[in-house]
Design an enzyme around this catalytic site. Structure first.
Site, PDB file in Angstrom:
ATOM      1  N   ASN A  27      46.349  40.330  48.402  1.00 23.88           N
ATOM      2  CA  ASN A  27      46.661  40.769  47.043  1.00 23.88           C
ATOM      3  C   ASN A  27      47.446  42.075  46.999  1.00 23.88           C
ATOM      4  O   ASN A  27      48.255  42.282  46.104  1.00 23.88           O
ATOM      5  CB  ASN A  27      45.361  40.929  46.251  1.00 23.88           C
ATOM      6  CG  ASN A  27      45.578  41.663  44.944  1.00 23.88           C
ATOM      7  OD1 ASN A  27      46.105  41.103  43.976  1.00 23.88           O
ATOM      8  ND2 ASN A  27      45.194  42.939  44.898  1.00 23.88           N
ATOM      9  N   TYR A  58      61.469  44.233  45.818  1.00 26.56           N
ATOM     10  CA  TYR A  58      60.305  43.467  45.362  1.00 26.56           C
ATOM     11  C   TYR A  58      60.608  41.975  45.318  1.00 26.56           C
ATOM     12  O   TYR A  58      59.845  41.159  45.841  1.00 26.56           O
ATOM     13  CB  TYR A  58      59.875  43.962  43.980  1.00 26.56           C
ATOM     14  CG  TYR A  58      58.628  43.292  43.458  1.00 26.56           C
ATOM     15  CD1 TYR A  58      57.370  43.672  43.920  1.00 26.56           C
ATOM     16  CD2 TYR A  58      58.696  42.287  42.493  1.00 26.56           C
ATOM     17  CE1 TYR A  58      56.217  43.067  43.445  1.00 26.56           C
ATOM     18  CE2 TYR A  58      57.551  41.673  42.013  1.00 26.56           C
ATOM     19  CZ  TYR A  58      56.317  42.064  42.490  1.00 26.56           C
ATOM     20  OH  TYR A  58      55.180  41.448  42.020  1.00 26.56           O
TER      21      TYR A  58
END
Length: 261
Positions: free
Chosen positions: A93, A159
């Site tokens: 995560n 990202y």
């Protein structure tokens, strides 16, 4: 009838001290799993999550490890082997989005840091966990991707590149691990109401702009993502591997075209 039951499973959730990670750690515990709470900062918050899991009657401890450091990751997973005998579920995560900058203006080291955490961190954790899962011929890895593995995002090339890479890493590891009874999946959230993006959803104009991008017209709550992680980690998803599940309120469904082209 099949139940969502993770009783006896040993899980590790990275970046579990807040947001989606915290919600996921608590959800896995609710389903019966023992959960290790990984963090890189905010130790007090991580300890609070571990305490909340223990209050549910599950085993838990918080552990500091920078997932972009292969040595720290190896030590963390080895600690699980020593204390609990192994690992059954890994939720990758932890991640960062970095600072906004056009590609030709981006700082190289800042760009690299996003890749180090989001891609290399996911690989390092998966590599360490798979060493045990393959040997025991069982296990599940859920990689936290993003709608931005598919949707470009100006100013955040590191990202988007990292999440697209996580998608293909997921598929490749799944292909390699399937003969050993190990499943590897990715989950791609859209906009989620977490502390990390409070500056957007706490601003009326920013929130309105974001909602226009989502056919369901609202942000997700962290629990809505966490529930899907628990499903993927359970036998409900026993024949699912090597794919990304989008949980995004329809964000990847081209909301702007809802009223015609």
């Amino acid at each position: 009838m099949l139940a969502l039951d993770l009783k006896g499973k040993r899980a590790l959730v990275t970046g579990a001290n807040s947001g989606i990670g915290e919600a996921t750690a608590l959800m896995l515990a609710d389903a019966g799993a023992d959960v290790v709470v990984n963090y890189v900062d905010e130790a007090e918050a991580a300890e609070a999550v571990a305490a909340a899991i223990r209050a549910k009657g599950r085993r838990s401890f918080a552990i500091h490890a920078n997932i972009s450091d292969a040595g720290q990751v190896s030590s963390m997973v080895a600690r699980m082997k020593q204390d609990w005998g192994g690992i059954d579920v890994l939720v990758n995560n932890a991640g960062i989005d970095g600072h906004a900058a056009l590609g030709w203006e981006a700082d190289v080291e800042a760009w690299r840091k996003v890749i180090d955490v989001n891609l290399l961190g996911t690989f390092f954790c998966s590599r360490a966990a798979l060493g045990q899962m393959v040997a025991q011929r069982a296990g599940v890895i859920v990689n936290m991707s993003s709608v931005h593995e598919r949707i470009p995002w100006g100013g955040f090339s590191a990202y988007t590149a990292s999440k697209a890479a996580v998608s293909m890493l997921t598929k490749t590891l799944a292909q390699e691990a399937a003969p050993y009874g190990v499943r590897v999946l990715a989950l791609a959230p859209g906009a989620v109401k977490t502390p990390i993006n409070r500056n957007v959803w706490s601003d009326p104009a920013g929130l309105a702009d974001l909602k226009r991008k989502i056919p369901m017209g609202r942000l997700a709550e962290p629990d809505e993502i966490a529930r899907m992680v628990a499903v993927l980690a359970s036998d409900f998803a026993s024949y699912a591997t090597g794919t990304t599940l989008f949980v995004d309120g329809g964000m990847t469904d081209f909301a702007d075209f809802a009223h015609g082209g």
